[in-house]
Design a protein around this motif. Structure first.
Motif: not given
Length: 168
Positions: A38, A97, A100-101, A144, A148
């Motif tokens: 990541l 995460s 971020s997506y 992403a 995940l």
């Protein structure tokens, strides 16, 4: 507002958005200790984002648009607030995460709109730039989302283990 004025405003928005992304990616990267894949992808996208900022600045300059220091400063403050808020979450890496997506989806929508606006006002020179940036944002969003579940599983394993830091 005219289509040209809207387009110029959206270009300033895109610049501020990328400055915000740069701040968020910097903060996230610096806090990731236990998720090397990541971290590597975040750092790769940070480099892409810095390139995107330069490309947007070229488009802004070519169109004779003044930059919005207020929008840039506000977006950086929002990124800082998000970063600080995440530091206190016990599941920071998972929430980061997911965020971020979501942010990548916002960028995808923004560049899709900018492409249409650039075509409408006749800024054909910028369409290719926006398409290039859009492809990078789509690739990051795909990565992403695909990763995940892995990040989530790694977090759950680390969180369940005694004496192992999981949050970052």
């Amino acid at each position: 507002m005219t289509p040209q004025e809207n387009y110029h405003d959206w270009l300033r928005d895109a610049h501020a958005m990328e400055k915000q992304a740069e701040s968020m990616l910097n903060a996230m990267s610096s806090r990731i200790d236990n998720y090397p894949d990541l971290r590597a992808r975040i750092e790769q996208h940070l480099t892409e984002t810095q390139s995107q900022i330069k490309l947007l600045e070229e488009v802004i300059d070519r169109n004779g648009i003044s930059r919005s220091l207020l929008k840039d400063a506000t977006s950086k403050m929002a990124a800082m607030g998000q970063s600080i808020g995440g530091m206190f979450a016990s599941d920071e890496i998972v929430k980061g995460s997911i965020s971020s997506y979501v942010f990548e989806q916002f960028e995808i929508a923004s560049y899709t709109s900018l492409i249409a606006a650039a075509q409408k006002v006749g800024d054909t020179a910028s369409v290719e730039i926006f398409e290039q940036i859009l492809a990078q944002e789509e690739a990051m969003a795909d990565w992403a989302l695909t990763h995940l579940p892995v990040v989530t599983e790694q977090f759950l394993l680390r969180d369940a283990a005694d004496g192992v830091e999981a949050k970052k």
